[in-house]
Write a protein that holds these residues in place. Structure first.
Motif, mmCIF file in Angstrom:
data_model
loop_
_atom_site.group_PDB
_atom_site.id
_atom_site.type_symbol
_atom_site.label_atom_id
_atom_site.label_comp_id
_atom_site.label_asym_id
_atom_site.label_seq_id
_atom_site.Cartn_x
_atom_site.Cartn_y
_atom_site.Cartn_z
ATOM 1 N N LEU A 1 0.830 -1.212 0.000
ATOM 2 C CA LEU A 1 0.000 0.000 0.000
ATOM 3 C C LEU A 1 0.865 1.262 0.000
ATOM 4 O O LEU A 1 0.488 2.264 -0.603
ATOM 5 C CB LEU A 1 -0.945 -0.015 1.201
ATOM 6 N N GLU B 1 0.447 8.761 -6.494
ATOM 7 C CA GLU B 1 0.758 10.202 -6.445
ATOM 8 C C GLU B 1 1.462 10.676 -7.715
ATOM 9 O O GLU B 1 1.128 11.726 -8.260
ATOM 10 C CB GLU B 1 1.638 10.518 -5.223
ATOM 11 N N PHE C 1 0.880 17.812 -0.732
ATOM 12 C CA PHE C 1 1.396 16.669 0.030
ATOM 13 C C PHE C 1 2.101 15.638 -0.856
ATOM 14 O O PHE C 1 2.795 14.763 -0.369
ATOM 15 C CB PHE C 1 0.246 15.920 0.727
ATOM 16 N N ILE D 1 4.667 12.667 0.315
ATOM 17 C CA ILE D 1 4.154 11.301 0.486
ATOM 18 C C ILE D 1 5.058 10.301 -0.223
ATOM 19 O O ILE D 1 5.438 9.264 0.335
ATOM 20 C CB ILE D 1 2.711 11.209 -0.064
ATOM 21 N N SER E 1 8.332 9.707 1.518
ATOM 22 C CA SER E 1 8.204 8.910 2.733
ATOM 23 C C SER E 1 7.903 7.446 2.428
ATOM 24 O O SER E 1 8.225 6.573 3.219
ATOM 25 C CB SER E 1 7.065 9.457 3.604
ATOM 26 N N ILE F 1 -7.023 6.445 -1.177
ATOM 27 C CA ILE F 1 -7.080 7.901 -1.078
ATOM 28 C C ILE F 1 -5.736 8.450 -1.538
ATOM 29 O O ILE F 1 -4.684 7.918 -1.161
ATOM 30 C CB ILE F 1 -7.336 8.355 0.372
ATOM 31 N N ASP F 2 -5.769 9.518 -2.347
ATOM 32 C CA ASP F 2 -4.502 10.167 -2.697
ATOM 33 C C ASP F 2 -4.453 11.567 -2.080
ATOM 34 O O ASP F 2 -5.341 11.957 -1.303
ATOM 35 C CB ASP F 2 -4.267 10.174 -4.213
ATOM 36 N N SER F 3 -3.417 12.320 -2.419
ATOM 37 C CA SER F 3 -3.238 13.614 -1.769
ATOM 38 C C SER F 3 -4.383 14.575 -2.103
ATOM 39 O O SER F 3 -4.727 15.431 -1.281
ATOM 40 C CB SER F 3 -1.893 14.233 -2.161
ATOM 41 N N GLN G 1 -5.209 1.367 3.445
ATOM 42 C CA GLN G 1 -4.445 2.352 2.661
ATOM 43 C C GLN G 1 -4.669 3.760 3.183
ATOM 44 O O GLN G 1 -3.755 4.593 3.165
ATOM 45 C CB GLN G 1 -4.817 2.252 1.171
ATOM 46 N N VAL H 1 -2.406 4.234 5.949
ATOM 47 C CA VAL H 1 -1.035 4.389 5.452
ATOM 48 C C VAL H 1 -0.781 5.833 5.026
ATOM 49 O O VAL H 1 0.212 6.446 5.418
ATOM 50 C CB VAL H 1 -0.777 3.412 4.279
ATOM 51 N N ILE H 2 -1.687 6.412 4.237
ATOM 52 C CA ILE H 2 -1.424 7.766 3.739
ATOM 53 C C ILE H 2 -1.584 8.801 4.853
ATOM 54 O O ILE H 2 -0.871 9.806 4.884
ATOM 55 C CB ILE H 2 -2.301 8.101 2.504
ATOM 56 N N LEU I 1 1.761 8.570 6.586
ATOM 57 C CA LEU I 1 2.850 9.137 5.782
ATOM 58 C C LEU I 1 2.860 10.662 5.849
ATOM 59 O O LEU I 1 3.910 11.294 5.783
ATOM 60 C CB LEU I 1 2.719 8.696 4.318
ATOM 61 N N THR I 2 1.680 11.256 5.969
ATOM 62 C CA THR I 2 1.570 12.723 5.997
ATOM 63 C C THR I 2 1.493 13.282 7.409
ATOM 64 O O THR I 2 1.469 14.502 7.580
ATOM 65 C CB THR I 2 0.289 13.167 5.256
#
Lengths: 161, 111
Positions: free
Chosen positions: A58, A66, A128, A132, A135, B54-56, B84, B87-88, B91-92
């Protein structure tokens, strides 16, 4: 500022599996990106004695998503269309994603990424993406050729649990 | 992405999403959240139980909704995020401001 280059991981080693797509650089094509990732994971499950776990996958998928979104959103100026190529390679010790597009050159952000503010009103609603990716993977690089092609390379090391 | 809106007895509003929350769908969510807040629905729960990715851009829509809701004296909570999404958020570090609730019921409690 998000780092665009890290000490690059090697490109050597035997390719165990490869999946690729070339699609129109359009948000409507993001399904294809998720499909090609699913194909790579199926091959990793078949080929590796210790395939990567779900969180690892994931993280990589989030990074690939992204860059895909960035290309579909920014590579081609409004009114023009173009393609985005994505090649995924599985090695014994890593997974690599390589993107190519022939749109405009990527401009790195000029503002430093600061710690998120505790004040909700000051929270950014965007920007972001590269943070992202940085990271989520071990190596991220971008290059543009004199012929006008943009290349993104993402590498994530396989970890044995 | 599919989106449905459900009013609760305690005046909170649950926004249920199904499908990926990404570049393609984020603008719609942001607009819907803004419309809800402008209409006086400032206590929001976004149910992410059926959102596999989900993305940014999707995060940006959630942050936009959170800011609008808090500006109006309310809040936005996210419920049952998939792996997920966790996870995001990690990460942020946005999990510090968008605290995930295990269920819609937990998110609604205390509203």
């Amino acid at each position: 500022m998000p780092r665009l280059r890290r000490p690059s991981l090697g490109t050597e080693g035997t390719v165990l599996a490869e999946e690729s797509i070339t699609v129109e650089a359009s948000p409507a094509q993001l399904d294809s990106v998720h499909d090609v990732l699913a194909r790579l994971w199926a091959r990793a499950d078949a080929l590796l004695s210790s395939p990567p776990g779900q969180t690892w996958r994931l993280q990589f998928a989030t990074a690939v998503g992204e860059i895909s979104a960035n290309i579909t959103r920014h590579a081609y100026v409004i009114g023009t269309t173009g393609t985005m190529g994505l090649r995924l390679r599985l090695y014994e010790d890593r997974v690599e994603a390589k993107f190519i597009d022939r749109g405009v050159a990527f401009k790195p952000p000029t503002m430093a990424r600061e710690e998120l503010s505790a004040d909700t009103a000051q929270l950014p609603e965007g920007g972001f993406g590269l943070s992202i990716v940085n990271s989520a993977v071990d190596d991220l690089s971008y290059s543009r050729t004199p012929e006008g092609a943009n290349y993104w390379r993402l590498v994530k090391r396989l970890t044995v649990s | 992405m599919e989106l449905s809106i459900e009013r609760q007895d305690n005046q909170a509003t649950v926004v249920r999403l199904a499908g990926r929350l990404d570049l393609l769908s984020a603008a719609e969510l942001k607009q819907q959240l803004a419309t809800l807040v402008n209409g006086g629905h400032r206590r929001l729960v976004v149910d992410l139980g059926n959102v596999p990715f989900i993305d940014s851009s999707g995060l940006g829509a959630l942050i936009g909704g959170l800011k609008a809701a808090r500006l109006g004296g309310g809040d936005l909570r996210i419920a049952q995020p998939a792996e997920q999404a966790l996870v995001i958020l990690e990460l942020t570090t946005l999990n510090k401001v968008l605290k995930p609730y295990a269920s819609v019921e937990e998110a609604l409690a205390g509203y």
